[in-house]
Write an enzyme that holds these catalytic residues in place. Structure first.
Site, mmCIF file in Angstrom:
data_model
loop_
_atom_site.group_PDB
_atom_site.id
_atom_site.type_symbol
_atom_site.label_atom_id
_atom_site.label_comp_id
_atom_site.label_asym_id
_atom_site.label_seq_id
_atom_site.Cartn_x
_atom_site.Cartn_y
_atom_site.Cartn_z
ATOM 1 N N ARG A 77 0.863 -1.180 0.000
ATOM 2 C CA ARG A 77 0.000 0.000 0.000
ATOM 3 C C ARG A 77 0.899 1.229 0.000
ATOM 4 O O ARG A 77 2.116 1.126 0.128
ATOM 5 C CB ARG A 77 -1.009 0.005 1.151
ATOM 6 N N GLY A 78 0.270 2.393 -0.144
ATOM 7 C CA GLY A 78 1.043 3.621 -0.318
ATOM 8 C C GLY A 78 1.071 3.897 -1.815
ATOM 9 O O GLY A 78 1.457 3.032 -2.607
ATOM 10 N N ALA A 79 0.664 5.102 -2.190
ATOM 11 C CA ALA A 79 0.461 5.394 -3.602
ATOM 12 C C ALA A 79 1.686 5.075 -4.467
ATOM 13 O O ALA A 79 1.573 4.347 -5.467
ATOM 14 C CB ALA A 79 0.017 6.848 -3.773
ATOM 15 N N ARG A 125 -7.089 -0.433 -7.314
ATOM 16 C CA ARG A 125 -7.579 0.552 -6.336
ATOM 17 C C ARG A 125 -7.790 1.873 -7.069
ATOM 18 O O ARG A 125 -7.032 2.222 -7.962
ATOM 19 C CB ARG A 125 -6.604 0.729 -5.166
ATOM 20 N N GLN A 160 -2.034 1.951 9.998
ATOM 21 C CA GLN A 160 -0.731 2.034 9.333
ATOM 22 C C GLN A 160 0.278 2.845 10.132
ATOM 23 O O GLN A 160 1.480 2.628 10.020
ATOM 24 C CB GLN A 160 -0.891 2.650 7.927
ATOM 25 N N ASP A 164 -2.163 10.462 -1.999
ATOM 26 C CA ASP A 164 -2.527 9.454 -2.996
ATOM 27 C C ASP A 164 -2.875 10.077 -4.343
ATOM 28 O O ASP A 164 -2.800 9.416 -5.374
ATOM 29 C CB ASP A 164 -3.679 8.597 -2.483
ATOM 30 N N ASN A 215 -5.621 12.123 0.637
ATOM 31 C CA ASN A 215 -4.719 11.284 1.430
ATOM 32 C C ASN A 215 -5.573 10.474 2.396
ATOM 33 O O ASN A 215 -6.796 10.635 2.466
ATOM 34 C CB ASN A 215 -3.677 12.154 2.160
ATOM 35 N N LYS A 216 -4.926 9.612 3.141
ATOM 36 C CA LYS A 216 -5.591 8.705 4.084
ATOM 37 C C LYS A 216 -6.648 9.418 4.913
ATOM 38 O O LYS A 216 -6.443 10.549 5.362
ATOM 39 C CB LYS A 216 -4.512 8.116 5.000
#
Lengths: 346, 346
Positions: free
Chosen positions: B46-48, B89, B196, B237, B247-248
């Site tokens: 995960r993580g763009a 995603r 996370q 992201d 973002n998250k």
């Protein structure tokens, strides 16, 4: 309601063990003051008004368990127990308020026989419980008028029947609005670390027949930004004389976001929560709880070993962010120094 | 670094399974495109920027596994695989960006023999990976200047080595500052629902020797109010053309609180995160993930059965709240429409 939060049962303080909800509905029998203190500390009973009631019954238990027949010895014997109860948790003022009420009653009957003193303490505890239940009903009615006829209310933590001796504070407002025919959908912040929203508010709303959706605390901001929240109602653990509000950690960010989006932010609490001796929020002691509530939720470690964690249990919302404070005596608005003092003088 | 996030290993895409950190350090071997897509979907990677790299290696895997020798059939065969990867995603633009780069390379070698095409895809994936690693280093250097010489940085989610093909975005800024001699203490929001921050940022900072303290997302507001945060740095992201930042979930509330307390709010991201085709944040698709991430964290149910839960994975922070966007090409400031376009044109 087909459950109760705290009850005096013939020499035993009986509590719904909220640490085990929603999975299990288990009642805990406290047969000593230490049992009550431990239950308050580990949050088997929580919510400022409820721990006030539990503290008062704890005092009644101390009186019940004392075997002395000498009036002076009686007070000396239970005094350390009262202190223990009063200091079980630092932030909610209702606990100190309840114990102080018991002490004043004891002062007034200091020269009477022990059975009379004992009865007076239990009667005071019952009175505190009944007045809290009545306060919940009354503040619910006052607050219901603030809610939309049909819409959504976001709440944080649990400020419901599980948090009081009655049907709640923030949730009592919602229950009263629903009874008045309003169509309310509740958004419940899960409320990390102890998940009182996900576990308790969701459970309680289900029992009370009010539709509820749970969300992570992180999601409240975008829900507000999307215009999906009509108002926010929360409880409080202590309200300073100027209207600054201590409540569950994560309340303050909601208040800032509410102002950002023009959504009213209401606080619902009985007047026993108002502490005129604390002038501003800066004077409210904030309980720092054990790091393992953060690092090891539900017994499962989530952080690497050795990493420290902060765990303040409460934060303070400045009065400027509070649209109204709903009490059993009416609705206070800014400037709160005046309006709160007036409420307490009535 | 004694770990890696994603790697091409002779026909296998190898990923550190982040769902099992910090308890276990397990690498996952993806031997099919479906394996890669599943790993992206369940957030093993995960993580763009990291899912961009994983997507590119996924494309290389599709090319590697095709057994045809006919150039036209080759493209037709792997095209649906590329689409699957691109759509694994929706929010992070880097995944689409990486797959689109692979497609352009394929277009440019469409009439060449299959082995040449296959090599071209792998070479492009390796280039994307290496450029991302280099971007992390460069943006770290640019961003390090923004941090205090000694102080605290709050971050959200994990925007570190685990989120990229290099040493991170937000955390790369911190690592570069520490290497430049600055004394930085990291506050890591735990970042519900998938933790996370508590799991990954705490683990990664430990590995990198940077002191870190974890807190519940709810506690960031009072930490800011107490003046204990010098700046906030997060990843992204997707960044719209006007500088709105996805973002998250939980990032937007931090940005509002940062402004409330006069604390700079920085975003660190490679330019592959900037999506000029999306004019504003309103155009960014926000992934809604399964409710059980909220209701049943780590396999333990916390809500009563039947209670619905919201689970948006991202939120959008309006450009007005962003003090600067740190990229590998330099630091952009408002007005972002101009500064971001200029960065991409350079």
């Amino acid at each position: 309601m087909d459950f109760f939060t705290v009850k005096w049962d013939d020499g035993v303080v009986v509590l719904l063990d909220q640490t085990r909800l929603p999975a299990e509905e288990v009642y805990l029998s406290c047969e000593s003051v230490d049992d009550v203190v431990a239950a308050i500390r580990r949050l088997s009973v929580r919510g400022a008004p409820a721990i006030g009631v539990a503290g008062a019954y704890g005092a009644a238990l101390a009186a019940h368990l004392s075997e002395t027949t000498d009036p002076a010895a009686f007070r000396a014997e239970i005094e350390p127990e009262l202190t223990k109860l009063r200091e079980a948790r630092p932030t909610a003022v209702n606990l100190a308020w309840a114990v102080d009420h018991v002490r004043r009653v004891l002062d007034s009957v200091a020269d009477r026989p022990v059975p009379t003193q004992r009865e007076a303490v239990l009667a005071e505890a019952r009175r505190i419980h009944e007045e809290d239940a009545e306060a919940c009903r009354a503040l619910g009615r006052h607050g219901a008028e603030l809610l939309p006829d049909a819409g959504t209310v976001l709440t944080h933590c649990n400020a419901g029947a599980l948090a009081t001796g009655g049907r709640g504070t923030a949730l009592a407002v919602i229950y009263a609005a629903v009874e008045a025919g309003k169509r309310i959908h509740v958004f419940a912040d899960e409320t990390r670390p102890l998940l009182q929203g996900a576990r308790l508010t969701a459970w309680e709303c289900g029992r009370m027949g009010v539709p509820v959706t749970v969300l992570c605390d992180n999601a409240a901001g975008s829900l507000l930004a999307r215009g999906e929240v009509d108002c926010i109602v929360v409880g409080s653990d202590r309200i300073a004389a100027n209207g600054d509000v201590a409540n569950k950690i994560g309340t303050y960010p909601l208040a800032v976001l509410a102002r950002e989006h023009g959504v009213p932010f209401y606080v619902a609490a009985p007047t026993s929560t108002i502490d005129l001796a604390t002038l501003t929020g800066a004077g409210i002691p904030i309980e720092e709880r054990a790091a393992d509530e953060v690092t090891t939720p539900r017994g499962l470690r989530i952080t690497p070993e050795g990493v420290p964690a902060l765990n303040p249990a409460f934060d303070v919302t400045p009065n400027a962010l509070v649209a109204a404070i709903v009490t059993e005596r009416g609705v206070a608005r800014a400037p709160y120094e005046e309006s709160l003092r007036r409420l307490l003088e009535d």
